[in-house]
Design a protein around this motif. Structure first.
Motif, PDB file in Angstrom:
ATOM      1  N   ALA A  44      -1.758 -19.247 -14.000  1.00 38.34           N
ATOM      2  CA  ALA A  44      -2.269 -19.811 -14.021  1.00 38.34           C
ATOM      3  C   ALA A  44      -3.138 -20.840 -15.187  1.00 38.34           C
ATOM      4  O   ALA A  44      -3.287 -21.832 -14.981  1.00 38.34           O
ATOM      5  N   LYS A  45      -3.572 -19.445 -15.699  1.00 39.87           N
ATOM      6  CA  LYS A  45      -4.622 -19.929 -17.754  1.00 39.87           C
ATOM      7  C   LYS A  45      -3.794 -18.176 -18.545  1.00 39.87           C
ATOM      8  O   LYS A  45      -4.337 -17.972 -18.785  1.00 39.87           O
ATOM      9  N   PRO A  46      -2.861 -19.319 -18.479  1.00 40.19           N
ATOM     10  CA  PRO A  46      -2.211 -18.509 -20.420  1.00 40.19           C
ATOM     11  C   PRO A  46      -2.736 -18.770 -21.520  1.00 40.19           C
ATOM     12  O   PRO A  46      -3.183 -20.037 -21.208  1.00 40.19           O
ATOM     13  N   ALA A  47      -2.871 -17.653 -21.680  1.00 34.25           N
ATOM     14  CA  ALA A  47      -3.898 -17.975 -23.003  1.00 34.25           C
ATOM     15  C   ALA A  47      -3.243 -17.485 -24.005  1.00 34.25           C
ATOM     16  O   ALA A  47      -2.007 -16.483 -24.132  1.00 34.25           O
ATOM     17  N   ASP A  48      -2.834 -18.793 -25.422  1.00 34.28           N
ATOM     18  CA  ASP A  48      -2.388 -18.160 -26.634  1.00 34.28           C
ATOM     19  C   ASP A  48      -3.320 -16.892 -27.631  1.00 34.28           C
ATOM     20  O   ASP A  48      -2.550 -16.627 -28.589  1.00 34.28           O
ATOM     21  N   GLU A  49      -4.201 -17.229 -27.553  1.00 29.73           N
ATOM     22  CA  GLU A  49      -5.138 -17.436 -28.375  1.00 29.73           C
ATOM     23  C   GLU A  49      -6.394 -15.672 -27.802  1.00 29.73           C
ATOM     24  O   GLU A  49      -6.969 -16.990 -26.530  1.00 29.73           O
ATOM     25  N   GLY A  50      -6.660 -14.964 -27.858  1.00 30.89           N
ATOM     26  CA  GLY A  50      -7.498 -14.038 -26.979  1.00 30.89           C
ATOM     27  C   GLY A  50      -9.143 -13.779 -27.392  1.00 30.89           C
ATOM     28  O   GLY A  50      -9.628 -14.841 -28.711  1.00 30.89           O
ATOM     29  N   VAL A  51      -9.677 -13.904 -26.791  1.00 32.57           N
ATOM     30  CA  VAL A  51     -11.075 -13.506 -26.409  1.00 32.57           C
ATOM     31  C   VAL A  51     -11.597 -12.252 -27.676  1.00 32.57           C
ATOM     32  O   VAL A  51     -10.252 -11.485 -28.124  1.00 32.57           O
ATOM     33  N   ALA A  52     -12.876 -11.615 -28.277  1.00 31.74           N
ATOM     34  CA  ALA A  52     -12.467 -11.340 -29.615  1.00 31.74           C
ATOM     35  C   ALA A  52     -12.597  -9.632 -28.690  1.00 31.74           C
ATOM     36  O   ALA A  52     -12.655  -9.534 -27.502  1.00 31.74           O
ATOM     37  N   ASN A  53     -11.994  -8.456 -28.908  1.00 36.58           N
ATOM     38  CA  ASN A  53     -10.999  -7.677 -28.934  1.00 36.58           C
ATOM     39  C   ASN A  53     -11.018  -6.588 -29.335  1.00 36.58           C
ATOM     40  O   ASN A  53     -11.181  -6.470 -30.875  1.00 36.58           O
ATOM     41  N   LYS A  54     -10.418  -5.568 -29.144  1.00 34.89           N
ATOM     42  CA  LYS A  54      -9.748  -4.254 -29.615  1.00 34.89           C
ATOM     43  C   LYS A  54      -9.176  -3.314 -29.112  1.00 34.89           C
ATOM     44  O   LYS A  54      -9.232  -3.405 -28.330  1.00 34.89           O
ATOM     45  N   MET A  55      -8.605  -2.837 -30.417  1.00 31.77           N
ATOM     46  CA  MET A  55      -7.582  -2.061 -29.497  1.00 31.77           C
ATOM     47  C   MET A  55      -6.985  -0.544 -30.208  1.00 31.77           C
ATOM     48  O   MET A  55      -6.965  -0.961 -31.914  1.00 31.77           O
ATOM     49  N   ILE A  56      -6.659   0.452 -30.363  1.00 29.77           N
ATOM     50  CA  ILE A  56      -6.153   1.511 -30.821  1.00 29.77           C
ATOM     51  C   ILE A  56      -4.939   1.726 -31.098  1.00 29.77           C
ATOM     52  O   ILE A  56      -4.740   2.291 -29.965  1.00 29.77           O
ATOM     53  N   VAL A  57      -4.368   2.031 -32.377  1.00 26.73           N
ATOM     54  CA  VAL A  57      -3.026   1.731 -32.389  1.00 26.73           C
ATOM     55  C   VAL A  57      -2.716   3.432 -32.949  1.00 26.73           C
ATOM     56  O   VAL A  57      -2.901   3.475 -33.417  1.00 26.73           O
ATOM     57  N   ILE A  58      -1.969   4.771 -32.154  1.00 29.18           N
ATOM     58  CA  ILE A  58      -1.692   5.996 -32.767  1.00 29.18           C
ATOM     59  C   ILE A  58      -0.067   6.486 -32.627  1.00 29.18           C
ATOM     60  O   ILE A  58       0.350   6.571 -31.446  1.00 29.18           O
ATOM     61  N   ALA A  59       0.624   6.225 -33.536  1.00 26.23           N
ATOM     62  CA  ALA A  59       1.633   6.081 -33.795  1.00 26.23           C
ATOM     63  C   ALA A  59       2.353   8.086 -33.401  1.00 26.23           C
ATOM     64  O   ALA A  59       2.900   8.152 -34.717  1.00 26.23           O
ATOM     65  N   ASP A  60       1.365   8.453 -32.733  1.00 24.55           N
ATOM     66  CA  ASP A  60       1.775   9.843 -32.071  1.00 24.55           C
ATOM     67  C   ASP A  60       1.746   9.738 -30.920  1.00 24.55           C
ATOM     68  O   ASP A  60       0.608   9.766 -30.437  1.00 24.55           O
ATOM     69  N   GLY A  61       2.996  10.318 -30.080  1.00 27.37           N
ATOM     70  CA  GLY A  61       1.982  10.364 -28.742  1.00 27.37           C
ATOM     71  C   GLY A  61       2.136  11.473 -28.172  1.00 27.37           C
ATOM     72  O   GLY A  61       0.902  12.058 -26.499  1.00 27.37           O
ATOM     73  N   ASP A  62       2.212  12.685 -29.030  1.00 32.16           N
ATOM     74  CA  ASP A  62       1.578  14.723 -28.789  1.00 32.16           C
ATOM     75  C   ASP A  62       0.087  14.826 -29.035  1.00 32.16           C
ATOM     76  O   ASP A  62       0.228  15.527 -29.071  1.00 32.16           O
ATOM     77  N   ILE A  63      -0.512  13.808 -29.362  1.00 35.50           N
ATOM     78  CA  ILE A  63      -1.711  13.548 -30.180  1.00 35.50           C
ATOM     79  C   ILE A  63      -2.417  14.974 -28.416  1.00 35.50           C
ATOM     80  O   ILE A  63      -3.741  14.710 -28.606  1.00 35.50           O
ATOM     81  N   VAL A  64      -2.603  13.908 -27.348  1.00 40.46           N
ATOM     82  CA  VAL A  64      -2.332  14.534 -26.353  1.00 40.46           C
ATOM     83  C   VAL A  64      -2.385  15.970 -26.267  1.00 40.46           C
ATOM     84  O   VAL A  64      -2.973  16.225 -25.309  1.00 40.46           O
ATOM     85  N   ASN A  65      -1.659  16.011 -26.253  1.00 45.48           N
ATOM     86  CA  ASN A  65      -1.030  17.554 -25.911  1.00 45.48           C
ATOM     87  C   ASN A  65      -1.352  18.384 -27.495  1.00 45.48           C
ATOM     88  O   ASN A  65      -1.053  19.253 -27.953  1.00 45.48           O
TER      89      ASN A  65
END
Length: 554
Positions: free
Chosen positions: A440-461
């Motif tokens: 219905a309402k596609p967005a090309d620009e997002g609201v103020a937000n944050k994310m975390i990127v960790i380049a290791d899936g085993d960090i939870v192990n």
């Protein structure tokens, strides 16, 4: 009645009236003053708000009682002070100090019960006038409301810190530790987190401990992007019901439809923690007669999304001289360590509340991240040591490849980024592109937000090394309880609670501790200064006061 007596009675009555008025005013207006230079006894707004939620008696048992060295006496004193502050703001807070060693006849059973709850003692070497003794100390507490209870750790034991530094960091975290426990006991309405499934994510048994800890704060639910193939807009709407999503070590490529769901979720303010491997290699792959395997790149079809958001996860593996060994067995069947540079252990720079006061973080086959120029703020949370390097994939990985003498001179390409926080208004990866499906309402620009990127899936192990479970989380070779869980919990708390618990970690307290070596070298002088001098000063004051009083009324 003489005029002198009348004046005394008048003064007494005035004094009583003033005291009564002050008590009435004091009951109406509550204010405490913190005169310390570092405001160590000033509770944060978050703590005060959480204390308001305690509507029934909350009992805290602290086991930090007994005869301790000066450092632990300070930790004991600071613990008492912070809990007195808690009680001053809410009378439902009840605390008591217990000494597990007070009764010799029951001390062993008492200690066994505490250890059964996971409260391991810290053995302290004391040196008093040249005599050494080993004393077990339990720097733990238990907070209880009704039938609910939470264990509270009071002592930080971080890698590379001396005892004074660990005590200082422990004091810094006291408010956080108790506020965190009260949060777990009193939280009713919980924010929701989606655990993404359907793209070959990490096995649940390696996620279990982290999810159990997360569940104390948040409501968790599995979410499969492929659950409603015939109604993709509905899938997006369902995902938006979750405030955050955890993507833990996917191994299968995402379709454009799945990517678009995640992209529009992010544009609408949904938080994401990405735990991503870009190279396909695992210790289990080395369980073959040759004990070697080829590490190859993985195409998860996410590169364009990360590029648009401001990072690139490269198909390069980090080798670090600061790493944890893996376990092998000798011909006799005994365990022995093998250097394993693909398991870097990351020492935090404490440049953000997420990684502040966090012990070493253990990674396994971590990839290297590049940050790209755009309008997004990037904060590096994890990076390798200065003595590290990267190797590109495909590359042959062998179990015994580090057993020969290493050329340490080649490990100069250090400080490789393995984890980053991104904050700002993200641009859609599908901007100026044909959309995979209509919403219905596609967005090309997002609201103020944050994310975390960790380049290791085993960090939870983090509760296993070499795919084998650790006893009480302790690595037998490094003698460390890794800080992975604390780090990951801080990541979740920061994404979902801007002004909450995570900011209490930023509190800085400097404790002026005595130097044990100097005290031992100058023991008699120290006693004179700390014990004798105050008595002399008090004696002089008493003599002068008595002399002046006699002179006045003689």
């Amino acid at each position: 009645m003489t005029s002198y007596t009348k004046n005394n009675i008048k003064k007494l009555l005035i004094t009583i009236v003033i005291i009564v008025i002050l008590n009435i005013v004091g009951n109406q207006f509550f204010k405490r003053f913190d005169l310390t230079s570092d405001n160590r006894y000033t509770l944060s707004e978050t703590t005060l708000n959480i204390l308001k939620n305690v509507k029934e008696p909350l009992i805290i048992d602290i086991f930090l009682e007994g005869e301790f060295p000066a450092q632990f006496k300070r930790l004991q004193s600071e613990t008492r002070q912070i809990l007195e502050e808690f009680r001053a703001y809410n009378q439902n807070i009840i605390f008591r100090f217990n000494d597990p060693l007070a009764d010799a006849s029951t001390s062993e059973q008492y200690m066994a019960e505490l250890m059964g709850y996971g409260m391991t003692p810290t053995n302290i070497n004391q040196n008093v006038k040249g005599k050494k003794s080993l004393t077990p100390v339990f720097p733990w507490a238990i907070a209880n409301i009704g039938e609910k209870s939470v264990i509270v750790p009071l002592l930080v034991n971080n890698f590379g810190n001396n005892p004074d530094q660990n005590i200082n960091q422990s004091v810094q975290l006291l408010e956080f530790a108790f506020t965190d426990a009260i949060t777990k006991l009193t939280t009713i309405e919980k924010k929701k987190i989606a655990i993404l499934k359907g793209n070959g994510e990490i096995n649940d048994k390696y996620l279990a401990d982290f999810l159990i800890s997360t569940k104390e704060y948040y409501a968790l639910g599995e979410f499969n992007l492929d659950s409603l193939k015939g109604d993709l807009p509905k899938t997006l709407e369902n995902l938006k019901r979750f405030e955050a999503t955890i993507v833990a070590k996917p191994t299968e490529a995402f379709s454009d439809e799945e990517k678009y769901i995640l992209d529009q979720y992010i544009m609408g303010g949904g938080k994401v923690i990405w735990l991503i491997d870009q190279v396909n290699i695992d210790l289990e792959h080395l369980q073959n007669p040759e004990q070697v395997s080829l590490a190859t790149p993985i195409d998860l079809n996410l590169d364009d999304m990360f590029f648009k958001y401001g990072v690139r996860i490269n198909t390069r593996l980090v080798q670090d001289l600061l790493s944890t060994p893996i376990t092998a067995k000798s011909a006799e069947g005994a365990d022995f360590p093998i250097d394993w540079l693909y398991s870097p252990i990351i020492k935090s720079e404490e440049n953000h509340p997420i990684n502040k006061n966090v012990n070493l973080v253990k990674l396994e086959f971590a990839n290297q991240i590049d940050t790209l120029k755009n309008n997004i703020k990037k904060t590096v949370l994890l990076k390798s040591s200065p003595q590290s390097r990267v190797v590109g994939a495909p590359v042959l990985v062998g179990l015994n490849q580090f057993m020969q003498e290493l050329d340490e001179s080649v490990f100069t390409n250090g400080n490789q980024i393995t984890g980053a926080l991104l904050e700002g208004n993200f641009t859609s990866a599908f901007k100026n592109r044909v959309k995979p499906f209509a919403i219905a309402k596609p967005a090309d620009e997002g609201v103020a937000n944050k994310m975390i990127v960790i380049a290791d899936g085993d960090i939870v192990n983090y509760n296993s090394v070499n795919k084998k479970p650790l006893v009480n989380g302790l690595d037998q070779w490094t003698q460390q309880v890794y800080g992975n869980k604390d780090f990951l919990m801080n990541c979740v708390n920061y994404l979902l609670d801007d002004k909450g618990l995570i900011n209490i970690r930023s509190k800085n307290i400097e404790l002026p501790l005595l130097d044990d070596k100097k005290v031992a070298d100058k023991y008699t002088f120290s006693q004179i200064i700390t014990v004798g001098l105050p008595i002399v000063i008090l004696g002089i004051f008493g003599f002068v006061f008595t002399f002046l009083r006699k002179k006045k009324y003689s």
